[in-house]
Motif scaffolding. Sequence first.
Motif, mmCIF file in Angstrom:
data_model
loop_
_atom_site.group_PDB
_atom_site.id
_atom_site.type_symbol
_atom_site.label_atom_id
_atom_site.label_comp_id
_atom_site.label_asym_id
_atom_site.label_seq_id
_atom_site.Cartn_x
_atom_site.Cartn_y
_atom_site.Cartn_z
ATOM 1 N N ALA A 317 24.840 8.642 -14.263
ATOM 2 C CA ALA A 317 23.813 9.603 -14.671
ATOM 3 C C ALA A 317 23.207 10.285 -13.464
ATOM 4 O O ALA A 317 22.921 9.649 -12.445
ATOM 5 C CB ALA A 317 22.721 8.912 -15.480
ATOM 6 N N TRP A 318 23.009 11.586 -13.608
ATOM 7 C CA TRP A 318 22.330 12.397 -12.598
ATOM 8 C C TRP A 318 21.377 13.315 -13.351
ATOM 9 O O TRP A 318 21.809 14.202 -14.083
ATOM 10 C CB TRP A 318 23.344 13.183 -11.785
ATOM 11 N N VAL A 319 20.081 13.090 -13.196
ATOM 12 C CA VAL A 319 19.048 13.857 -13.887
ATOM 13 C C VAL A 319 18.234 14.619 -12.847
ATOM 14 O O VAL A 319 17.769 14.024 -11.866
ATOM 15 C CB VAL A 319 18.129 12.943 -14.715
ATOM 16 N N ILE A 320 18.066 15.902 -13.066
ATOM 17 C CA ILE A 320 17.317 16.745 -12.127
ATOM 18 C C ILE A 320 16.200 17.451 -12.888
ATOM 19 O O ILE A 320 16.467 18.253 -13.786
ATOM 20 C CB ILE A 320 18.227 17.790 -11.465
ATOM 21 N N GLU A 321 14.992 17.118 -12.560
ATOM 22 C CA GLU A 321 13.843 17.793 -13.173
ATOM 23 C C GLU A 321 13.521 19.051 -12.366
ATOM 24 O O GLU A 321 13.317 19.004 -11.168
ATOM 25 C CB GLU A 321 12.627 16.878 -13.185
ATOM 26 N N ARG A 322 13.474 20.211 -13.074
ATOM 27 C CA ARG A 322 13.242 21.488 -12.410
ATOM 28 C C ARG A 322 11.805 21.976 -12.527
ATOM 29 O O ARG A 322 11.357 22.790 -11.744
ATOM 30 C CB ARG A 322 14.182 22.545 -13.001
ATOM 31 N N ASP A 323 11.069 21.473 -13.526
ATOM 32 C CA ASP A 323 9.704 21.972 -13.713
ATOM 33 C C ASP A 323 8.937 21.024 -14.622
ATOM 34 O O ASP A 323 9.539 20.246 -15.380
ATOM 35 C CB ASP A 323 9.749 23.369 -14.343
ATOM 36 N N VAL A 324 7.620 21.095 -14.544
ATOM 37 C CA VAL A 324 6.733 20.360 -15.445
ATOM 38 C C VAL A 324 5.650 21.321 -15.900
ATOM 39 O O VAL A 324 5.067 22.038 -15.084
ATOM 40 C CB VAL A 324 6.097 19.133 -14.772
ATOM 41 N N GLU A 325 5.378 21.350 -17.212
ATOM 42 C CA GLU A 325 4.304 22.176 -17.759
ATOM 43 C C GLU A 325 3.285 21.291 -18.462
ATOM 44 O O GLU A 325 3.663 20.335 -19.149
ATOM 45 C CB GLU A 325 4.853 23.202 -18.755
ATOM 46 N N ASP A 326 2.012 21.615 -18.281
ATOM 47 C CA ASP A 326 1.003 20.878 -19.026
ATOM 48 C C ASP A 326 1.122 21.224 -20.509
ATOM 49 O O ASP A 326 1.788 22.187 -20.889
ATOM 50 C CB ASP A 326 -0.397 21.187 -18.506
ATOM 51 N N ALA A 327 0.474 20.448 -21.344
ATOM 52 C CA ALA A 327 0.650 20.575 -22.791
ATOM 53 C C ALA A 327 0.315 21.979 -23.287
ATOM 54 O O ALA A 327 1.045 22.552 -24.105
ATOM 55 C CB ALA A 327 -0.211 19.534 -23.504
ATOM 56 N N ALA A 328 -0.781 22.553 -22.801
ATOM 57 C CA ALA A 328 -1.193 23.878 -23.285
ATOM 58 C C ALA A 328 -0.195 24.955 -22.889
ATOM 59 O O ALA A 328 0.149 25.840 -23.685
ATOM 60 C CB ALA A 328 -2.582 24.213 -22.745
ATOM 61 N N ARG A 329 0.288 24.904 -21.648
ATOM 62 C CA ARG A 329 1.236 25.912 -21.195
ATOM 63 C C ARG A 329 2.575 25.770 -21.922
ATOM 64 O O ARG A 329 3.239 26.760 -22.246
ATOM 65 C CB ARG A 329 1.440 25.818 -19.686
ATOM 66 N N TYR A 330 2.985 24.519 -22.164
ATOM 67 C CA TYR A 330 4.232 24.299 -22.902
ATOM 68 C C TYR A 330 4.151 24.913 -24.294
ATOM 69 O O TYR A 330 5.062 25.606 -24.747
ATOM 70 C CB TYR A 330 4.515 22.801 -23.003
ATOM 71 N N ARG A 385 20.991 8.636 -10.506
ATOM 72 C CA ARG A 385 20.171 9.494 -9.646
ATOM 73 C C ARG A 385 19.226 10.308 -10.511
ATOM 74 O O ARG A 385 19.654 11.135 -11.310
ATOM 75 C CB ARG A 385 21.081 10.411 -8.831
ATOM 76 N N LEU A 386 17.934 10.072 -10.376
ATOM 77 C CA LEU A 386 16.908 10.836 -11.065
ATOM 78 C C LEU A 386 15.995 11.439 -10.011
ATOM 79 O O LEU A 386 15.357 10.702 -9.244
ATOM 80 C CB LEU A 386 16.106 9.944 -12.018
ATOM 81 N N GLU A 387 15.980 12.760 -9.941
ATOM 82 C CA GLU A 387 15.249 13.414 -8.858
ATOM 83 C C GLU A 387 14.527 14.655 -9.363
ATOM 84 O O GLU A 387 14.840 15.195 -10.426
ATOM 85 C CB GLU A 387 16.209 13.804 -7.732
ATOM 86 N N ARG A 388 13.578 15.101 -8.582
ATOM 87 C CA ARG A 388 12.795 16.293 -8.910
ATOM 88 C C ARG A 388 13.098 17.382 -7.891
ATOM 89 O O ARG A 388 12.940 17.169 -6.685
ATOM 90 C CB ARG A 388 11.299 15.958 -8.944
#
Length: 519
Positions: A317-330, A385-388
């Motif tokens: 597994a290879w996971v790449i997080e590209r962004d995070v949004e708060d609940a309201a923005r999501y 691999r889990l990365e941001r």
Amino acid sequence: MRLNSPVTASTIASLRSDLAAAGYTVSTTSALWGAEAAEALHRGQRVPAARALDAERRRTGTTPLATLATLFLLGRPVDTADLADAFPALGVDGAVALGLVGGTGGGRYSAAVDLRPYSFVDAHGPADWWIVSDLGELALGHALPVDHVLGVGGASTTLSGLMLQNPVDRVLDLGTGCGIQAMHASRHANHVVATDISERALDLAALNVELNGIEGVEFRLGSLFDPVGGETFDHIVSNPPFVITPRAGGVPQYEYRDGGMVGDALVEAVVRSAGSYLAPGGVAQFLANWEYRGDGAGDAFDRVSGWIDASEVPVDAWVIERDVEDAARYAETWIRDGGTRHGTDAFDSLTSAWLDDFEQRNVRSVGFGYVLLRRPIAGETTLRRLERRHGALGSNEAGLGVHLGDSLAAHDWQAALGDEAFASHRYAVAGDVTEERHFWPGDDAPTAMLLRQGGGFGRTVQGDTGLIALVGACDGELSVAAIVAALAQLLEVDEGALSAELVPAVRALVVDGFLVPVE
């Protein structure tokens, strides 16, 4: 609503002939109104393009290209005579029968679907296609219907750019929509199976495949993996309906983005199940999002890692997080995506429903990114691999598929070697890597030494004197072991301890493409 009949091979061939004769491509339509108007049109503002096109028409008259651009890109009606000129082989009646246009009265016709050119470059070279999908909110003037079939958007181009392009036998496109991922996959696969829960989506996808002369794509109706039970594939790609949607509060359940599950449960289901549908060595790639829950003490990657652990078969597994949004923005992002305009009562009502759902389930933000899973050919898994990687990348996402493929191959190559064998090889610095050194004013020694990658994921690695010196010496002439021995003598440190420190770092640099093995 399904496509109008009759849809025959000869009808689609006539449409293809007309579009090609008109020169209906991304580059030619952009040239009609210029780069600034094209950028405005991309933002949903069509007035600059319309003004430029009107001026061009006054100078040169109406051409088939201008008619097609007016009709399908600007969403403005056209006269019967102009439509007939734009479709000399298909004809006005053929365009109506195919469901492309509809009469508005007074001898004028408007677009009934979105039909636009699409261009890209991949490992096989450049290509120009035409993609048919449903009209968007700009053309409709109101919120989208729940059975809307989405065209090529940012998520579509992201996934197609991430797609590995190694030749394979069988590919599964899970939730094909307008068919764009199946079409891309056809360029490196002998056979593609494309599934969707929407009959209309399958109709449009089949039309797009036929229109662009693509062979080897099979369409099946059904949810997730239901249509392919008992089968395995060398490659699975999916832009699944992963959007977290409240199950109450009157929130529209759009087929193209809502999988009918609570929270991120659909992504969890795909992660847990995908490995069972992969042939040994097969890879699944999909876009996804995951919830951050609690008061900040928890990490979404802990949950994602748990999903991977619960896979029906062991997977790399290879996971790449590209962004995070708060609940309201999501919530705002996806309400706007459905065509409900900001500042209306409907928008406020939907926002309340979304925030109520997040609050009830203790969700504070949502991460978005890429997931790559691989079924090992044999033996144990070797990659977790889990990365941001937030912010800008080193290269356009459209070119990351080749980089990902190279990284996987490099990982496998180095994972098969013990430290002694790995260090016996020679390496060279990749051509896109630069070195930076930062000094306090007046100091002789640097306070920070950085290696920067120009392509790929644009990674930056901070190294100490030993690592930076080793990389600087990697010109393909000396092995890592020889360089370490020389550095140990120069720095007056124990060679074995220095090797134990540097070899793991060099392995990581090889996997990420900073260093390339020299044969």
